[in-house]
Design an enzyme around this catalytic site. Structure first.
Site, short mmCIF file in Angstrom:
data_model
loop_
_atom_site.label_atom_id
_atom_site.label_comp_id
_atom_site.label_asym_id
_atom_site.label_seq_id
_atom_site.Cartn_x
_atom_site.Cartn_y
_atom_site.Cartn_z
N PRO A 1 82.83 -50.70 16.14
CA PRO A 1 84.20 -50.58 15.64
C PRO A 1 84.26 -50.97 14.18
O PRO A 1 83.61 -51.91 13.75
CB PRO A 1 84.97 -51.60 16.50
CG PRO A 1 83.95 -52.64 16.86
CD PRO A 1 82.65 -51.89 17.00
N MET A 2 85.04 -50.23 13.40
CA MET A 2 85.25 -50.55 11.98
C MET A 2 86.71 -50.32 11.67
O MET A 2 87.17 -49.17 11.64
CB MET A 2 84.34 -49.70 11.09
CG MET A 2 82.86 -50.00 11.26
SD MET A 2 81.78 -48.96 10.21
CE MET A 2 82.30 -49.47 8.57
N GLU A 3 87.44 -51.40 11.47
CA GLU A 3 88.88 -51.32 11.30
C GLU A 3 89.24 -50.45 10.10
O GLU A 3 88.71 -50.62 9.00
CB GLU A 3 89.48 -52.71 11.12
CG GLU A 3 91.01 -52.69 11.10
CD GLU A 3 91.62 -54.01 10.70
OE1 GLU A 3 92.84 -54.14 10.83
OE2 GLU A 3 90.87 -54.91 10.25
N GLY B 1 76.91 -49.03 12.65
CA GLY B 1 78.19 -49.13 11.98
C GLY B 1 78.23 -48.28 10.73
O GLY B 1 78.33 -47.06 10.78
N ARG B 2 78.06 -48.94 9.57
CA ARG B 2 78.16 -48.22 8.29
C ARG B 2 77.10 -47.12 8.17
O ARG B 2 77.35 -46.09 7.55
CB ARG B 2 78.02 -49.22 7.15
CG ARG B 2 79.20 -50.18 7.03
CD ARG B 2 78.94 -51.26 6.01
NE ARG B 2 77.80 -52.09 6.37
CZ ARG B 2 77.08 -52.80 5.51
NH1 ARG B 2 77.36 -52.76 4.22
NH2 ARG B 2 76.07 -53.55 5.93
N ASN C 1 72.55 -55.25 16.05
CA ASN C 1 73.42 -54.57 15.08
C ASN C 1 73.19 -55.17 13.69
O ASN C 1 72.96 -56.36 13.55
CB ASN C 1 74.88 -54.74 15.51
CG ASN C 1 75.87 -54.22 14.48
OD1 ASN C 1 76.81 -54.94 14.12
ND2 ASN C 1 75.70 -53.02 14.00
N GLU D 1 72.26 -53.56 9.39
CA GLU D 1 71.25 -53.01 8.48
C GLU D 1 70.39 -51.90 9.11
O GLU D 1 69.20 -51.80 8.84
CB GLU D 1 70.35 -54.12 7.93
CG GLU D 1 71.05 -55.08 6.99
CD GLU D 1 71.66 -54.38 5.77
OE1 GLU D 1 70.92 -53.66 5.06
OE2 GLU D 1 72.86 -54.57 5.52
N CYS E 1 84.50 -60.35 13.67
CA CYS E 1 85.16 -59.93 12.43
C CYS E 1 85.14 -61.06 11.40
O CYS E 1 85.59 -62.18 11.68
CB CYS E 1 86.60 -59.52 12.71
SG CYS E 1 87.45 -58.93 11.23
N GLN F 1 88.67 -52.64 22.24
CA GLN F 1 88.33 -53.98 21.74
C GLN F 1 89.59 -54.83 21.53
O GLN F 1 90.56 -54.39 20.93
CB GLN F 1 87.55 -53.90 20.43
CG GLN F 1 87.05 -55.26 19.96
CD GLN F 1 86.25 -55.19 18.68
OE1 GLN F 1 86.83 -55.17 17.60
NE2 GLN F 1 84.93 -55.15 18.80
#
Length: 326
Positions: free
Chosen positions: A7-9, A223-224, A199, A201, A98, A68
């Site tokens: 998840p990425m807000e 993620g990114r 999770n 890098e 977070c 989430q």
């Protein structure tokens, strides 16, 4: 091996989930967090962040989506978890990871890692509030200022009945600065009998391989890296199966950009309709230098009729370049 979209807000909403899962390789998604304070939220709040609840809890390509929750009090977290379960969620994820200051100041996210006993109470309350067959997963960092309480938090989560634990292998203080300390995930594997997901890098197939070797976690959370390389999950999955595939070209990316922009038009006020596209271009330019040029061309544009022609021109240009190269 399973690959999970983190998840990425404000970045990975249902539109982005649909796009990324359509490319293959992803086994699960997690929504942006729903902030829980002291009351039971109406169903529309959960459905706004997880419209997939009206489609069996899955993206258009059938990938399950977990909802989430973020909060610091066991009772409201449990009450809202029960509501999410009633709405048909396929899983519930608890956010203790977070690092945002505004979130931490509001008693949510990684600040709770300073109190392992409260971590345990929250997870226990959520676990007891939902059907036993419904997965309750947890996302943490290594700690708040440091990893001194890492083992206490990991064991608290395990004893509270969590189904899985995802670890962003940095502290809150580390933020998003490299490196990620994947070896801590290997320690968690020794302390728990539930799956541990690594999770942090993971930007390439090579990073994924090294992460799995060091963390000893077969499952990874992206993620990114998945925003910078939209097909990263597919590349990792195919390499793991010893069936490598070609990465997406810039022409492929420009087609996705146009589809994404058109899909977001109806979800945003006309004045802000280009914001998700611009935000994605900022990530894409890490791997695609053409994205930086396109971003500069549209960054001050606000309306659909101004932005859309630039996207179409870029798609036409990339197609011509491909034909010329052939």
């Amino acid at each position: 091996m399973r690959l999970i979209l983190a998840p990425m807000e404000g970045v990975i909403d249902h539109t982005m989930r649909n796009l990324l899962t359509s490319l293959g390789g992803l086994d699960r998604c997690v929504t942006e967090f729903v902030r829980i304070n002291d009351r039971l939220l109406p169903s529309r709040v959960f459905k706004r962040l997880c419209p997939e609840l009206d489609s069996g809890g899955r993206t258009a390509t059938g990938v399950p989506v977990y909802v989430q929750l973020l909060g610091g009090r066991p009772e409201p977290m449990a009450e809202n978890a029960a509501r999410v379960a009633e709405l048909g969620a396929l899983g519930i994820d608890i956010n203790f990871g977070c690092p945002a200051k505004t979130v931490n100041r509001s008693d949510g996210g990684s600040i709770i890692l300073r109190e392992p006993e409260r971590v345990q109470r929250i997870v226990e309350a959520v676990r007891k509030a939902v059907p036993s067959e419904l997965p309750v997963t947890v996302k943490i960092r290594l700690g708040y200022e440091d990893p001194l309480l890492f083992k206490d938090n990991v064991q608290a989560i395990g004893s509270a009945g969590a189904s899985e634990l995802a670890i962003h292998a940095r502290t809150k203080k580390d933020g998003y600065r490299p490196p990620a300390y994947w070896d801590h995930c290997a320690l968690a594997q020794e302390w728990l009998s539930i799956p541990v997901i690594a999770n942090g890098e993971i930007w390439s197939v090579e990073d994924a391989k090294r992460c799995r070797e060091i963390s000893r976690c077969p499952d990874l959370m992206l993620g990114r890296g998945a925003l910078c390389r939209p097909d990263l999950a597919r590349l990792i999955a195919s390499a793991s199966a010893d069936q490598p595939v070609n990465p997406l070209s810039w022409q492929d990316i420009t087609a996705l950009l146009l589809d994404f922009f058109e899909a977001t038009i109806e979800n945003y006020d006309a004045h802000y309709v280009g914001n998700p596209l611009k935000q994605w271009l900022v990530y894409l330019r890490t791997y695609y230098p053409q994205a930086a040029v396109l971003f500069e061309n549209i960054k001050r544009l606000r309306h659909v009729d101004d932005i859309q022609p630039h996207l179409q021109q870029e798609l036409d240009r990339s197609r011509c370049s491909t034909l010329s190269a052939a």
